[in-house]
Enzyme design. Structure first.
Site, PDB file in Angstrom:
ATOM      1  N   HIS A  53     -11.572  17.736 -21.688  1.00 47.52           N
ATOM      2  CA  HIS A  53     -10.852  18.875 -22.286  1.00 47.52           C
ATOM      3  C   HIS A  53     -10.189  19.630 -21.130  1.00 47.52           C
ATOM      4  CE1 HIS A  53      -9.708  21.837 -25.107  1.00 47.52           C
ATOM      5  NE2 HIS A  53     -10.846  22.443 -25.344  1.00 47.52           N
ATOM      6  N   LYS A  82     -10.862   5.723 -16.720  1.00 47.57           N
ATOM      7  CA  LYS A  82     -10.200   6.713 -17.578  1.00 47.57           C
ATOM      8  C   LYS A  82      -9.343   7.609 -16.696  1.00 47.57           C
ATOM      9  CE  LYS A  82     -10.781   9.983 -21.326  1.00 47.57           C
ATOM     10  NZ  LYS A  82      -9.579   9.532 -22.037  1.00 47.57           N
ATOM     11  N   GLY A  94      -5.470  13.551 -17.689  1.00 47.69           N
ATOM     12  CA  GLY A  94      -4.141  14.136 -17.799  1.00 47.69           C
ATOM     13  C   GLY A  94      -3.184  13.251 -18.587  1.00 47.69           C
ATOM     14  N   HIS A 140      -3.533  12.070 -25.741  1.00 43.05           N
ATOM     15  CA  HIS A 140      -3.962  13.249 -26.470  1.00 43.05           C
ATOM     16  C   HIS A 140      -4.397  12.811 -27.852  1.00 43.05           C
ATOM     17  CE1 HIS A 140      -3.897  17.237 -28.330  1.00 43.05           C
ATOM     18  NE2 HIS A 140      -4.007  17.692 -27.104  1.00 43.05           N
ATOM     19  N   ARG A 196       4.357  20.236 -24.155  1.00 45.58           N
ATOM     20  CA  ARG A 196       4.211  21.197 -23.069  1.00 45.58           C
ATOM     21  C   ARG A 196       4.398  20.573 -21.685  1.00 45.58           C
ATOM     22  NH1 ARG A 196      -1.708  22.489 -24.967  1.00 45.58           N
ATOM     23  NH2 ARG A 196      -1.585  20.209 -24.936  1.00 45.58           N
ATOM     24  N   ASP A 248      -2.027  18.849 -18.931  1.00 44.94           N
ATOM     25  CA  ASP A 248      -2.918  18.970 -17.776  1.00 44.94           C
ATOM     26  C   ASP A 248      -2.391  18.232 -16.550  1.00 44.94           C
ATOM     27  OD1 ASP A 248      -4.937  20.502 -19.087  1.00 44.94           O
ATOM     28  OD2 ASP A 248      -5.469  18.696 -20.195  1.00 44.94           O
TER      29      ASP A 248
END
Lengths: 379, 379
Positions: free
Chosen positions: B224, B261, B264, B267, B276, B320
């Site tokens: 997260h 993994k 960033g 999603h 964004r 991110d």
């Protein structure tokens, strides 16, 4: 919004949020890792149930002895945590659940395994928290009462020691057994709101102390763990009402007319009664009968309230209802009922957090948007 | 377990958990109360967006002035909280998100509205927390860096003051705008894991500080909010790899082979890119180009990583990814990236907690039991 966007259920009622091997809750039964709750309440101790939940299997004699030794070794809390208790517990706005949440959050910084989600590290942290939480609760109550801190007594079992630290009085065998059984009954209950909170937090691969702090925050709410306190407060209100010449029937009639939410009744999952309520009600009443009429009074009022709720609303009590009366009879201050719930549920929370980490998927649902259509900032 | 008990989706993917008027997240758009994210990033300030989220409508000039005055008035934190920061921030095991969680939990005890879920009380608490969190972060970093505490500067806007308190250096107008836009982008995102945590906690009718403390715990996780830190750490690792003669391609090939993994990227909701990410990437790169090659380097590596992820895995970056590079270029210490995310997301969390309380239903899903069949304790 359109009819098709209408929610089929709100509050995720009836929706499965995942698999779990920890606990089975259904209309007919409540199992902790396969063992039925009445069987555990009759034949197991809290320490055995804690081990069962955390490790997954019933301990043998050696495993149990080692687990109890580990719990004993971690009962003391750092002086810094006692300082935090002194700063917070007597603040006019302080709620014991908030104080407990802050202490658990704070203790994370001093836990050598804090940042690890390795299964063995998590089992160590879970054992430590299980050992420490009763001490936080006990010391908090000592500070609130203005008495010297009552240190843990290694000759007492987990539940008896909790009661002793809170009150400074060594419990009888019967009292020790009642609090022990109450901890067994409160230890676990699948995806209840606080456990689910812990799993959502753990699902981001965040750490155990953070997940537990969040679970404490969730359990505080009057729709969840706070219900045992609210149930007892309602009984006190009825007692006052009777003292002024009213009856339980009158009180309930008025409560129904006011559409008042009565705490300690009904359950999201159980529609035909909570398996745990009867067990605790019987133990609490038997103990009250030995204490005398002032203690039995609460169970008599409670019986009437339960009968009216069942006859007129077809709603059964949940475990929080007899818990309130039982803890009151044991002399436990009402604001500590939910913290004691934490002292039990920490084992279930930890079992779920470890299970989540060991087979993780981020828990991230969707929202149905009901806000304004797109508009321009500088319109 | 039987085939029929198989979960249709894990982690509540694609499952609606309720209605919300705060935010609309879908493949095509991201709206905060109807306003599109690119419109807000271009035309609004963080203070305006915070008001929009908390109150529900864009402020007029008077409302904005009053809101900014209220934020300014609550920037200072009590000395007791600074003491907690001193005790915890430099512990060897301390994670800034844990320290922030403890401070927020602790501050509850001193908030006059702590126990109230009345909408006006919750708006006051939300405003206070929005004002206080940057100060906690700034003071924490001062303590970690061993410098004197940098007090809030009332001449600086919310985001610029945050950067100033952390570094002791007044940001340029461009730097202030970049951090302001990053806070706007991070302010809200419907039922992400931390917001959902806050709603589950609030759904028991527990209080705002507890719900926020739980949300902080959830945001910490590397799946997260922790992703912005993890993304930057990966870029540093690639830079080291290049310094030893490797290439970005080699690094990525190895990462794919190891099924690593990559943080960033991807999603749960966005499958065709995060609205964004591009906004922040453009702002960060433009700023880096003015700073010179040492700053641009990160965006060049980042571009290659993004291209390889898209070409070979069809996975887009999320916000991110550019955030990590941008905050790094701004000179922000990596462990504070997720706390800064909190400084933004507190507004979204608070909006959701208030919405949950104003139309509450307990959030309590079911679990699918996969544990042992019923067995006897004393078999």
């Amino acid at each position: 919004m359109s009819a098709t966007a209408e929610l089929k259920s709100s509050g995720l009622e009836g929706v499965s949020a995942g698999k779990s091997a920890v606990c089975c809750v259904d209309q007919g039964t409540l199992l902790y890792r396969g063992y039925e709750i009445a069987d555990l309440a009759k034949n197991a101790t809290f320490e055995e149930v804690a081990y069962l939940l955390l490790v997954g299997e019933k301990p043998n004699a050696t495993q149990l002895a080692n687990f109890k030794k580990s719990l004993l070794a971690h009962r003391e809390i750092p002086d810094d945590v006692v300082d935090i208790l002194r700063q917070t517990a007597t603040q006019p706005n302080a709620h014991p659940m908030d104080v407990l949440r802050t202490c658990i959050s704070y203790m994370a910084h001093f836990d050598p395994d804090c940042q690890s989600i390795d299964p063995e590290a998590e089992l160590r942290k879970s054992t430590r928290l299980t050992a420490q939480i009763p001490t936080i609760i006990g010391h908090m109550q000592n500070i609130i009462d203005g008495r010297d801190i009552v240190k843990p007594d290694p000759s007492l079992d987990h539940a008896a020691n909790l009661l002793y630290m809170m009150t400074g009085r060594k419990p009888s065998a019967e009292e020790a057994r009642i609090i022990d059984v109450s901890l067994i009954l409160y230890a676990e209950h699948d995806f209840n709101a606080s456990t689910f909170t812990g799993r959502v937090i753990a699902g981001t691969l965040s750490d155990l102390h953070g997940a537990v702090a969040g679970a404490v925050a969730a359990l505080k709410g009057p729709l969840h763990g706070g219900a045992n306190e609210a149930a007892m407060e309602m009984l006190k209100e009825i007692d006052q009402f009777i003292a002024k010449g009213g009856t339980v029937d009158d009180f309930m009639t008025r409560a129904f007319a006011e559409k008042r939410k009565l705490m300690g009744f009904g359950h999201r999952v159980y529609k035909n009664g909570d398996h745990r309520a009867g067990i605790l009600n019987a133990l609490g009443r038997a103990y009250a009968e030995k204490k005398g009429p002032d203690a039995v009074k609460w169970f008599d009022i409670g019986d009437k309230v339960q009968k009216i709720m069942l006859d007129q609303k077809n709603i059964f009590p949940n475990v929080d209802f007899p818990c309130g009366m039982t803890y009151f009879t044991l002399g436990i201050p009402v604001p500590q009922y939910t913290p004691i719930f934490v002292a039990a549920r920490i084992t279930g929370w930890a079992a779920h957090i470890m299970e989540q980490h060991q087979n993780n998927r981020l828990i991230r649902p969707l929202a149905e948007y009901t806000g304004p259509a797109q508009r321009k900032w500088n319109a």
